[in-house]
Design a protein around this motif. Sequence first.
Motif, mmCIF file in Angstrom:
data_model
loop_
_atom_site.group_PDB
_atom_site.id
_atom_site.type_symbol
_atom_site.label_atom_id
_atom_site.label_comp_id
_atom_site.label_asym_id
_atom_site.label_seq_id
_atom_site.Cartn_x
_atom_site.Cartn_y
_atom_site.Cartn_z
ATOM 1 N N LYS A 242 0.832 -1.204 0.000
ATOM 2 C CA LYS A 242 0.000 0.000 0.000
ATOM 3 C C LYS A 242 0.869 1.258 0.000
ATOM 4 N N LEU A 243 1.940 1.234 0.803
ATOM 5 C CA LEU A 243 2.843 2.392 0.874
ATOM 6 C C LEU A 243 3.483 2.663 -0.488
ATOM 7 N N LEU A 244 3.986 1.617 -1.146
ATOM 8 C CA LEU A 244 4.642 1.791 -2.444
ATOM 9 C C LEU A 244 3.643 2.219 -3.517
ATOM 10 N N GLU A 245 2.428 1.703 -3.444
ATOM 11 C CA GLU A 245 1.395 2.101 -4.411
ATOM 12 C C GLU A 245 0.987 3.555 -4.229
ATOM 13 N N ARG A 246 1.076 4.030 -2.970
ATOM 14 C CA ARG A 246 0.713 5.404 -2.662
ATOM 15 C C ARG A 246 1.805 6.389 -3.093
ATOM 16 N N ASN A 247 3.005 5.876 -3.356
ATOM 17 C CA ASN A 247 4.150 6.729 -3.685
ATOM 18 C C ASN A 247 4.807 6.278 -4.989
ATOM 19 N N THR A 248 3.997 6.134 -6.029
ATOM 20 C CA THR A 248 4.533 5.617 -7.290
ATOM 21 C C THR A 248 5.458 6.610 -7.990
ATOM 22 N N LYS A 249 5.347 7.911 -7.645
ATOM 23 C CA LYS A 249 6.142 8.924 -8.351
ATOM 24 C C LYS A 249 7.472 9.233 -7.671
ATOM 25 N N GLU A 250 7.737 8.573 -6.539
ATOM 26 C CA GLU A 250 9.040 8.793 -5.903
ATOM 27 C C GLU A 250 9.569 7.486 -5.333
ATOM 28 N N LYS A 251 10.886 7.432 -5.209
ATOM 29 C CA LYS A 251 11.533 6.238 -4.665
ATOM 30 C C LYS A 251 11.823 6.474 -3.185
ATOM 31 N N LEU A 252 11.610 5.448 -2.375
ATOM 32 C CA LEU A 252 11.752 5.582 -0.928
ATOM 33 C C LEU A 252 12.976 4.837 -0.428
ATOM 34 N N THR A 253 13.698 5.458 0.494
ATOM 35 C CA THR A 253 14.803 4.765 1.150
ATOM 36 C C THR A 253 14.230 3.818 2.197
ATOM 37 N N PHE A 254 15.061 2.897 2.657
ATOM 38 C CA PHE A 254 14.608 1.956 3.685
ATOM 39 C C PHE A 254 14.238 2.704 4.971
ATOM 40 N N LYS A 255 14.992 3.746 5.278
ATOM 41 C CA LYS A 255 14.707 4.533 6.476
ATOM 42 C C LYS A 255 13.335 5.202 6.356
ATOM 43 N N GLN A 256 13.037 5.750 5.156
ATOM 44 C CA GLN A 256 11.724 6.378 4.951
ATOM 45 C C GLN A 256 10.596 5.360 5.079
ATOM 46 N N ILE A 257 10.816 4.167 4.544
ATOM 47 C CA ILE A 257 9.800 3.103 4.627
ATOM 48 C C ILE A 257 9.505 2.756 6.081
ATOM 49 N N CYS A 258 10.569 2.579 6.871
ATOM 50 C CA CYS A 258 10.394 2.238 8.290
ATOM 51 C C CYS A 258 9.661 3.348 9.041
ATOM 52 N N THR A 259 9.987 4.586 8.714
ATOM 53 C CA THR A 259 9.319 5.720 9.374
ATOM 54 C C THR A 259 7.839 5.753 9.008
ATOM 55 N N GLU A 260 7.545 5.602 7.715
ATOM 56 C CA GLU A 260 6.154 5.656 7.256
ATOM 57 C C GLU A 260 5.314 4.508 7.819
ATOM 58 N N LEU A 261 5.935 3.326 7.965
ATOM 59 C CA LEU A 261 5.209 2.157 8.477
ATOM 60 C C LEU A 261 5.279 2.051 9.996
ATOM 61 N N SER A 262 5.921 3.052 10.631
ATOM 62 C CA SER A 262 6.065 3.090 12.099
ATOM 63 C C SER A 262 6.731 1.829 12.632
ATOM 64 N N LEU A 263 7.785 1.396 11.934
ATOM 65 C CA LEU A 263 8.538 0.217 12.384
ATOM 66 C C LEU A 263 9.653 0.685 13.311
ATOM 67 N N THR B 98 11.003 -1.414 16.059
ATOM 68 C CA THR B 98 11.844 -2.465 16.646
ATOM 69 C C THR B 98 12.762 -3.075 15.591
ATOM 70 N N HIS B 99 13.864 -3.616 16.048
ATOM 71 C CA HIS B 99 14.827 -4.243 15.145
ATOM 72 C C HIS B 99 14.220 -5.447 14.408
ATOM 73 N N PRO B 100 13.491 -6.358 15.091
ATOM 74 C CA PRO B 100 12.895 -7.502 14.382
ATOM 75 C C PRO B 100 11.927 -7.060 13.282
ATOM 76 N N ALA B 101 11.126 -5.999 13.536
ATOM 77 C CA ALA B 101 10.177 -5.526 12.529
ATOM 78 C C ALA B 101 10.914 -4.985 11.308
ATOM 79 N N LYS B 102 12.015 -4.272 11.541
ATOM 80 C CA LYS B 102 12.802 -3.718 10.435
ATOM 81 C C LYS B 102 13.450 -4.836 9.619
ATOM 82 N N MET B 103 13.947 -5.871 10.318
ATOM 83 C CA MET B 103 14.584 -6.987 9.614
ATOM 84 C C MET B 103 13.559 -7.771 8.793
ATOM 85 N N LEU B 104 12.338 -7.922 9.336
ATOM 86 C CA LEU B 104 11.277 -8.591 8.595
ATOM 87 C C LEU B 104 10.941 -7.799 7.327
#
Length: 722
Positions: free
Chosen positions: A24-45, A47-53
Amino acid sequence: MGKKKFPKAKKTISKRDLSERLIKLLERNTKEKLTFKQICTELSLKTHPAKMLCKDILGAMISDDYVFESAKGKYTLNHRGTEMTGTFRRKSNGKNSFIPDEGGDPILISEFNSGHAMNNDKVKIAFFAKRKNQDPEGEVVEILERANDTFVGTLEVSKSYAFLVTENRTLSNDIFIPTEKLKGGKSGDKAVVKVTEWPDKAKNPIGEVIDILGKAGDNNTEMHAILAEFGLPYVYPKEVEEYANSIPTDITAEEIAKREDFRKITTFTIDPKDAKDFDDALSIRQLENKNWEIGVHIADVTHYVRPDDIIDREAQKRATSIYLVDRTIPMLPERLCNFICSLRPDEEKLAYSAIFEMNEQGEVLHSRIVHTIIKSDRRFAYEEAQEVIETKQGEYATEILMLNELAGKLRAARFADGALNFDRVEVRFDIDATGKPIGVFFKESKEANKLIEEFMLLANRTVAEKIGKVGHSKKAKVLPYRIHDLPDPEKLDTLAQFIARFGYKIRTSGNKDTVSKSINALLTEVQGKKEANLIETVSIRAMQKARYSTHNIGHYGLSFDYYTHFTSPIRRYPDMMVHRLVTAYLEENAPSASEEKYEELCDHSSQMELIASNAERASIKYKQVEFMADKLGQEFEGVVSGVTEWGLYVELNENKCEGMIPVRDLDDDYYEFDEKNYRLIGRRTHKVFSLGDPIRIQVARANLEKKQLDFTLVDESPKSKK
């Protein structure tokens, strides 16, 4: 990026739930590329296990070709269909690639599946089914537009057929030429050949000779070959020269009456000692109020070259003069650039001028842009003007010293405003009558050079402000600007990491003044150090390229909000455009010109400038190889100036010539390429060759055809990996 964040993730989140959130996050942002840090922030991840998953899920999506990961570690959905259009990039090893128009990673196209596409062709490809753990592959199904159909090489002629053998690394097959299409060419001739067809089942393209350049190895032949390789002209059309010869040189009384008369005011030119086209002159006089009037007088080329005449069309196509090692390929016919328009001493000339009233603090109190008539009193070479500055004696010493003092104040103010201070030493060759390089010397920019530079910058800036600087409620009229964007943040980070190994630091964030002052501090700090040239080179690579555009964003490197090119119409077409538009806007109050038309001309001029620059570098490389060809077996000290997976580039301290130590010749170990840290690391010995390392080499091979110098390592003193 979407403003609304996802709800805070639970302490334990299922793979399925996280996958759905990620899609859903990637579909919502089709016009820009997201870093892993941005993805974790947007998904409110959190904890370390959640980020690794999340990392694992992304990896699986990339493997399935559902998600793209760019080289810069950014993620986006893959929206590719079964067919795509884009640019074909040919490699001589057969591992060709396809660059999609819509962006994304390159796609492998094997030689077998290339459909005879050539380098930079616009093509349509079809995808193959994705193989597990393999890069995506495709096949060219249609060639939409040929990028280039002419090639330069050496003829090999037999009794019944011939081939053009090219050193072009983007053409994997020699070009077959029927003997009746040779145009008199013989074995060993350099020739320009046009590809006329490439039948589906034929291994080689078929072509015909367009022009014979001469015998391979002859200096004129090789310089013309370099120009032809880049699609640049090496002869001037006769009909254009004939038209130029018909232009009258008389200056009528009627024309003089339209202009401000500077013929009796002290005026001179300062140029390189071998210059023939003098397109700028300076005048100076003290006014009754003790201020100084400085005139920056520019050859009035557009008085003689009318819009869309035969000379204008040729100049527009060329867009720039080209400066090879041993010659200039002019934008304008010689009669115009070296005679009619050139501001030669003791000759009355028409000029377009920026006139400044300045006080002794170097402040501009008033300025105007006017057409003038001038008469230069003296032609100075830079060396002569420099001697006047250093000795404070000689012809026009009072005027030159005052101009130098004012230029110094202009320069200081520019740097105080955040302008970058790239002041590199240029390498030049002493060349004999046959074109052979017999020596190397280094050209430094001294006060006389900087004096001229500063007043040209002032004129260019002032002209841009006259047209572009309007009130908030008004729209500026169309003008070609010389623009320079902010540095790429990622390239600045790379620069910071690189200079850290030498013990230097720069600011990579903050406002533009903070960053530029930090870079200037670095450039000042490295002056005189052995790593200076290398750090300046890497710093320049971190900068964007200046270009032309009607959309003004300012010039970062100069720290100017408005800047254009006005001062060199003899050698740059954008300056001619600016002369015409400024004349129309200031004298006739004409309506704004077509933005679309001038943006297209700006793009063309930027592209031709880049091509000319590449040709100039190729000519320098050729002369470097030619200069080193009789030094085989000799040893030199150098510095590692580039690190790639195929070897080490080494710049020699003595003459700045650059060659390569192929990785195959580093035979004491298997070396791996650490791209991020610019180094090769020995797998067994852990030896490290890094950018900037001092190194001793022996000249092994000098291949003029390939413009390639090969070195071998003499003094193995690389660092060990820590």
